[in-house]
Design a protein around this motif. Structure first.
Motif, short mmCIF file in Angstrom:
data_model
loop_
_atom_site.label_atom_id
_atom_site.label_comp_id
_atom_site.label_asym_id
_atom_site.label_seq_id
_atom_site.Cartn_x
_atom_site.Cartn_y
_atom_site.Cartn_z
N CYS A 7 0.85 -1.21 0.00
CA CYS A 7 0.00 0.00 0.00
C CYS A 7 0.88 1.25 0.00
O CYS A 7 0.59 2.22 -0.72
CB CYS A 7 -0.92 0.02 1.20
SG CYS A 7 -2.24 -1.17 1.08
N GLN A 8 1.94 1.20 0.81
CA GLN A 8 2.84 2.36 0.86
C GLN A 8 3.51 2.59 -0.48
O GLN A 8 3.63 3.72 -0.94
CB GLN A 8 3.89 2.15 1.94
CG GLN A 8 3.35 2.49 3.33
CD GLN A 8 4.33 2.14 4.43
OE1 GLN A 8 5.31 1.46 4.18
NE2 GLN A 8 4.05 2.59 5.63
N ASP A 9 3.91 1.47 -1.10
CA ASP A 9 4.51 1.59 -2.44
C ASP A 9 3.52 2.20 -3.41
O ASP A 9 3.87 3.09 -4.20
CB ASP A 9 4.96 0.21 -2.95
CG ASP A 9 6.17 -0.29 -2.18
OD1 ASP A 9 6.80 0.54 -1.52
OD2 ASP A 9 6.44 -1.49 -2.24
N THR A 10 2.28 1.68 -3.34
CA THR A 10 1.23 2.22 -4.22
C THR A 10 1.03 3.70 -3.96
O THR A 10 0.89 4.50 -4.91
CB THR A 10 -0.10 1.47 -3.97
OG1 THR A 10 0.17 0.12 -3.76
CG2 THR A 10 -1.05 1.63 -5.15
N ILE A 11 1.04 4.05 -2.66
CA ILE A 11 0.84 5.46 -2.30
C ILE A 11 1.96 6.31 -2.88
O ILE A 11 1.72 7.36 -3.46
CB ILE A 11 0.75 5.61 -0.76
CG1 ILE A 11 -0.61 5.11 -0.27
CG2 ILE A 11 0.95 7.06 -0.34
CD1 ILE A 11 -0.67 4.82 1.20
N THR A 12 3.19 5.81 -2.73
CA THR A 12 4.33 6.58 -3.27
C THR A 12 4.23 6.71 -4.78
O THR A 12 4.48 7.79 -5.34
CB THR A 12 5.67 5.93 -2.90
OG1 THR A 12 5.58 4.54 -3.19
CG2 THR A 12 6.02 6.13 -1.45
N ILE A 13 3.83 5.62 -5.43
CA ILE A 13 3.68 5.66 -6.90
C ILE A 13 2.62 6.68 -7.27
O ILE A 13 2.81 7.51 -8.17
CB ILE A 13 3.33 4.26 -7.46
CG1 ILE A 13 4.55 3.34 -7.35
CG2 ILE A 13 2.89 4.34 -8.91
CD1 ILE A 13 4.23 1.88 -7.45
N LEU A 14 1.48 6.61 -6.54
CA LEU A 14 0.38 7.54 -6.83
C LEU A 14 0.81 8.98 -6.57
O LEU A 14 0.49 9.90 -7.34
CB LEU A 14 -0.85 7.18 -5.99
CG LEU A 14 -1.59 5.93 -6.44
CD1 LEU A 14 -2.62 5.56 -5.40
CD2 LEU A 14 -2.27 6.16 -7.77
N GLU A 15 1.56 9.13 -5.48
CA GLU A 15 2.05 10.48 -5.17
C GLU A 15 2.97 11.01 -6.27
O GLU A 15 2.88 12.16 -6.67
CB GLU A 15 2.80 10.47 -3.83
CG GLU A 15 1.88 10.58 -2.65
CD GLU A 15 2.62 10.45 -1.33
OE1 GLU A 15 1.96 10.62 -0.29
OE2 GLU A 15 3.83 10.17 -1.32
N ASP A 16 3.84 10.09 -6.74
CA ASP A 16 4.72 10.48 -7.85
C ASP A 16 3.91 10.87 -9.07
O ASP A 16 4.21 11.87 -9.74
CB ASP A 16 5.66 9.32 -8.21
CG ASP A 16 6.72 9.12 -7.15
OD1 ASP A 16 6.92 10.06 -6.35
OD2 ASP A 16 7.32 8.05 -7.11
N LYS A 17 2.86 10.08 -9.31
CA LYS A 17 2.01 10.36 -10.47
C LYS A 17 1.36 11.72 -10.32
O LYS A 17 1.31 12.53 -11.27
CB LYS A 17 0.93 9.28 -10.61
CG LYS A 17 1.41 8.08 -11.37
CD LYS A 17 0.28 7.12 -11.62
CE LYS A 17 0.81 5.88 -12.33
NZ LYS A 17 -0.23 4.88 -12.48
N ILE A 18 0.84 11.96 -9.10
CA ILE A 18 0.18 13.24 -8.83
C ILE A 18 1.17 14.37 -9.03
O ILE A 18 0.86 15.40 -9.64
CB ILE A 18 -0.40 13.25 -7.40
CG1 ILE A 18 -1.65 12.37 -7.33
CG2 ILE A 18 -0.78 14.67 -6.96
CD1 ILE A 18 -2.08 12.01 -5.96
N LYS A 19 2.40 14.12 -8.52
CA LYS A 19 3.44 15.14 -8.66
C LYS A 19 3.74 15.42 -10.13
O LYS A 19 3.82 16.58 -10.56
CB LYS A 19 4.70 14.65 -7.96
CG LYS A 19 5.59 15.76 -7.46
CD LYS A 19 6.79 15.16 -6.77
CE LYS A 19 7.81 16.21 -6.47
NZ LYS A 19 9.01 15.67 -5.88
N ASN A 20 3.85 14.32 -10.88
CA ASN A 20 4.11 14.48 -12.31
C ASN A 20 2.99 15.25 -12.98
O ASN A 20 3.23 16.13 -13.82
CB ASN A 20 4.27 13.11 -12.98
CG ASN A 20 5.56 12.45 -12.59
OD1 ASN A 20 6.52 13.14 -12.26
ND2 ASN A 20 5.59 11.15 -12.59
N LEU A 21 1.75 14.84 -12.59
CA LEU A 21 0.59 15.51 -13.20
C LEU A 21 0.57 16.99 -12.85
O LEU A 21 0.32 17.84 -13.72
CB LEU A 21 -0.70 14.84 -12.73
CG LEU A 21 -1.02 13.51 -13.42
CD1 LEU A 21 -2.16 12.82 -12.70
CD2 LEU A 21 -1.39 13.74 -14.87
#
Lengths: 654, 199
Positions: A462-476
């Protein structure tokens, strides 16, 4: 092995009846039976010893295993308890540390805010005092300036007064001189006019003289009064100045008093604040163990911080130890499971051994029974061979007795063993119960640990997913932050084309659907209508419009091509005109008009259909006919004829 | 004030270059028929310019707005896409990057020296020659007349956008190749060009 009649021995099924005579066959049988008995006895003993050995070995192993298990269980319990205690201590330490930190932080924050407020107040007071001081200084300066101005005024007034007094003196002197003159004049008048005056006149003169003297006296009095008034005025002015001075002084003093009052009030407030601060410091002293300076508090705080860091490190170490202990516990639990498995196997072995023992017991019973039967047989046989085999009988008897004794001993031992086993059973049962509890506990522990591991894995995922999602959000968001827009005109050719195609597609779809519906309706109704759906019309209409547009485009293209052609034609004609000296005009009826550049008003007209050549140049060129004859009729060279005409016309124009 | 005049002059040069580039590309790539174009002399070259009123008006509308954006420093790229009408796929993409020197961070980038008009004209001439010569290596566009085009302007998000403009997107060409052309420079801008085509 157990037969229906209670035994497996062949002797039971077919006992040999004693024959009246002892035959050699019977002896052999006895011998073989004895041999068999011996072998069975030996086998029994060997088997018994082996079983006993196995039993002892198993028992020893079982005891060892049980001891190990108990130790492991105790260790586990101890570790669990230690773990719980350590966790509890850790949480307590954490809580206390957090609480201490919080209270200290809060206190520190409060003190800082108070300090800031005090600083602010001090600054405010300082600024107030400074402003007041500056006001007072300004007032003092004003007063000084005023006093200086009043002094100058005073000097001026004094000068004026002295000047006026000088004038008064001068006037008095002049007055006295005038009086003297008047007196002399009077005296001379009296002397000169004495005889002329009567007594009445003299009396009048004396009266007037008196009157004048009175007036003089009066004027003198007036002067004195004036002098007095001037003096009084001067004094009054001085008094008024002093009054003003005192008034200003009074005002200053009153201001000072007011300021003093304010200062006193501020002093009182400061005293109160001081007292409050002292009380706060005293209350703070409770926490700081009598250390009053903030340095001590800060030092304590830093020490506490360091301690906290050390405790954190210890906590980490303890956690690490805990982890190790958990791992150890896992391993122990695993070992315990293995041991329990072994224990189960041992118990199963014991049960099997018990069964074997029971079978051996049964065998023993059978052996006893056989022994008894053999004894009976032997007794019967002994009757027949009393005389011959008396010695052998005694040997058999002793043998049988020893066998009996041995079997009895073995039976006793077996009984003991059975008793011991029976006596052990409740303990094993108890152990079983405790083992079961331990097993349940360890199983539960294992399950919980496995669950914990799986949950931690899920958490990590879940933490990995959160970090990935956060990265995605950051990229977006970065993409958004780039803030670049790609713009196009709404009515660009591409969109127009796509719009037309889409519309055509929609119309065709609609047409198709309508036609299908229409066809179905016609099939069902068996009635043909001479009509089509409106969508067909619309589609065709659209197609027509498109065709029209295409036509329009083609026309446009055609017009442009025509323009290009005309332009090129004109260029061609110009080139021909400039190179050949003739302008060509293609007329509709297949005639070509040739106009020379040297004589534009004249022309040659060539009729290509009738193959004729007409011209009005014959008037300008004298030998026109001969030239025509020579170049066209005889030589058939029209270009040369035209060239000759051109030359002629050029010569004429030149 | 002089800077403003310089900027406007520079922007006019760029807009003019865009106009002739778009016309040249549309002619060279056969998006519009040859007879729609006439020859004119520009930059010391014989160039082709459309005399189709509709197309002229369209290009004028685009460039008028692009000019405004360039003056405001809001436009940083202009892209001409050639699209297959049947497939709807983009077959070529001609992009012109515009860098405005005043928007660059002067601490990080060294600003170029001033350049005179003749130099700019020479650079534009060589760039247009390259665009014209690119026909030799670009794949032939079959079915002449079956292509259309679209012009996309890349602007800052805070640029003022008239109602007749709308947002679009620009996806890269699949299996495409890119050829970088020369660039030209004014005192305020640098314009680079490149073509991407379906290989």
């Amino acid at each position: 092995m157990v037969s229906s009649n209670g035994g497996s021995s062949p002797f039971l099924e077919s006992p040999v009846h004693a024959s009246p005579k002892m035959s050699p066959q019977t002896d052999r049988q006895v011998m073989s039976l004895q041999y068999k008995l011996n072998t069975v006895q030996n086998e029994f003993e060997i088997e018994k010893l082996r079983l006993q050995q196995q039993s002892n070995l198993l028992d020893k192993k079982y005891r060892n295993v049980v001891e190990e298990l108990e130790k492991a269980l105790d260790d586990t319990k101890y570790l669990y308890e230690t773990n719980g205690r350590l966790e509890q201590e850790l949480s307590d330490l954490k809580n206390s540390s957090n609480q201490n930190d919080d209270t200290r932080d809060e206190e520190l924050r409060r003190l800082r805010s108070e300090l800031r407020a005090k600083d602010y107040r001090i600054d405010e007071l300082e600024s107030n005092y400074q402003s007041k001081l500056s006001k007072l200084e300004r007032k003092l300066e004003n007063n000084q300036v005023e006093s200086q101005s009043s002094q100058t005024l005073l000097k001026r007034y004094e000068e004026e007064i002295s000047k006026q007094s000088g004038q008064i003196k001068m006037l008095q002197r002049a007055n006295s001189e005038k009086d003297d003159e008047l007196a002399t004049l009077k005296a001379s008048n009296v002397v000169t006019q004495h005889h002329n005056y009567s007594t009445e006149d003299l009396q009048e003169l004396t009266v007037t003289n008196k009157m004048l003297q009175d007036q003089l006296q009066y004027s003198k009095e007036l002067e004195e009064a004036n002098m007095q008034q001037a003096g009084e005025l001067k004094r009054l002015r001085m008094t008024s100045e002093s009054q003003n001075f005192w008034k200003s002084e009074n005002e200053k003093l009153q201001n000072k008093v007011e300021q003093l009052n304010l200062l006193e009030k501020q002093f009182q407030d400061s005293q109160l604040e001081n007292v409050q601060l002292k009380s706060q410091i005293a209350s703070w002293g409770l926490y700081t163990d009598g250390k009053q300076s903030p340095e001590d508090i800060v030092r304590d705080w830093t020490l506490t911080k360091k301690e906290c860091i050390v405790l954190n490190d210890e906590n980490k170490k303890i956690r690490f130890d805990l982890m190790n202990l958990k791992n150890l516990n896992d391993e122990l639990a695993h070992e315990r499971n293995q041991l329990l498995e072994l224990n189960k196997n041992y118990e199963a072995n014991i049960i099997n051994l018990k069964k074997l023992n029971h079978e051996v017991e049964q065998q023993k019973q059978l052996s006893f029974e056989e022994c008894r039967l053999l004894r009976i047989e032997m007794e019967e046989l002994s009757k027949f061979s009393k005389d011959s085999n008396r010695d052998a009988d005694a040997g058999y008897g002793s043998l049988v007795d020893s066998y009996k004794n041995q079997t009895e001993d073995l039976t006793g031992e077996l009984k003991k063993l059975n008793d011991q086993l029976l006596a052990r059973e409740p303990a094993t049962k108890k152990r079983k119960a405790s083992d079961q509890l331990g097993l349940n506990y360890s199983q539960r522990l294992n399950e919980l640990q496995l669950e914990n591991v799986s949950l931690s894995r899920e958490l990590k995922k879940c933490q990995d997913t959160i970090t990935i999602l956060e990265d995605k959000i950051k990229n977006l968001t970065e993409l958004k932050e780039k803030k670049i827009r790609i713009l196009q005109l709404r009515d660009n050719p591409l969109l127009k084309d796509q719009f037309v195609k889409r519309k055509q597609l929609e119309l065709l779809k609609k047409e198709n659907a309508d036609l299908l519906q229409f066809a179905q309706a016609n099939n069902n109704g068996d009635k043909e209508l001479e009509s089509v759906p409106i969508s067909v019309y619309e589609s065709i209409n659209f197609e027509i419009k498109q065709r029209e547009e295409g036509l329009f485009r083609a026309n446009k293209k055609f017009v442009r091509l025509k323009e290009v052609f005309n332009k090129k034609s004109l260029e061609f004609i110009d080139v021909v005109n400039s190179l050949l000296g003739f302008r060509l005009e293609f007329q509709q009826d297949g005639k070509v008009k040739i106009i020379s550049c040297f004589k534009p008003e004249r022309s040659l007209v060539v009729d290509l259909n009738q193959n004729t050549l007409k011209s009005n140049l014959d008037r300008d060129i004298e030998d026109w006919e001969s030239l025509l004859q020579l170049w066209v009729d005889q030589r058939g060279q029209i270009p040369c004829f035209l060239a000759t005409i051109t030359l002629k016309l050029w010569e004429e124009s030149a | 004030m002089s800077n403003s005049i310089s900027l406007r002059g520079s922007t006019r040069t760029i807009t003019e270059f865009f106009e002739y580039s778009i016309n040249s590309i549309l002619y060279q790539r056969g998006v519009y028929p040859q007879e729609d174009f006439t020859t004119i002399r520009k930059y010391g070259l014989t160039l082709l310019k459309t005399h189709d009123e509709e197309l002229k008006a369209y290009i004028r509308r685009i460039l008028a707005q692009v000019h405004k954006w360039l003056v405001g420093g809001k436009c940083n790229k202009l892209v001409l896409c050639i699209v297959d009408k049947d497939e709807g796929d983009k077959v070529e993409e001609w992009s012109f990057d515009v860098v405005q020197f005043s928007k660059l961070d002067q601490n990080q980038v060294e600003l170029p020296q001033e350049v005179d008009d003749n130099e700019t004209q020479n650079q534009i001439r060589s760039l247009i020659r390259q665009i014209t010569a690119s026909v030799t290596f670009l794949p032939e566009l079959n079915n002449e007349g079956n292509y259309t085009f679209n012009v996309l302007a890349y602007t800052d998000a805070n640029a003022k956008v008239p109602l007749e403009w709308s947002d679009s997107d620009n996806k890269p060409i699949n299996n495409g190749e890119t050829v970088q052309f020369k660039s030209f420079r004014t005192n305020d801008h640098q314009v680079g060009a490149q073509v991407s085509y379906r290989y």
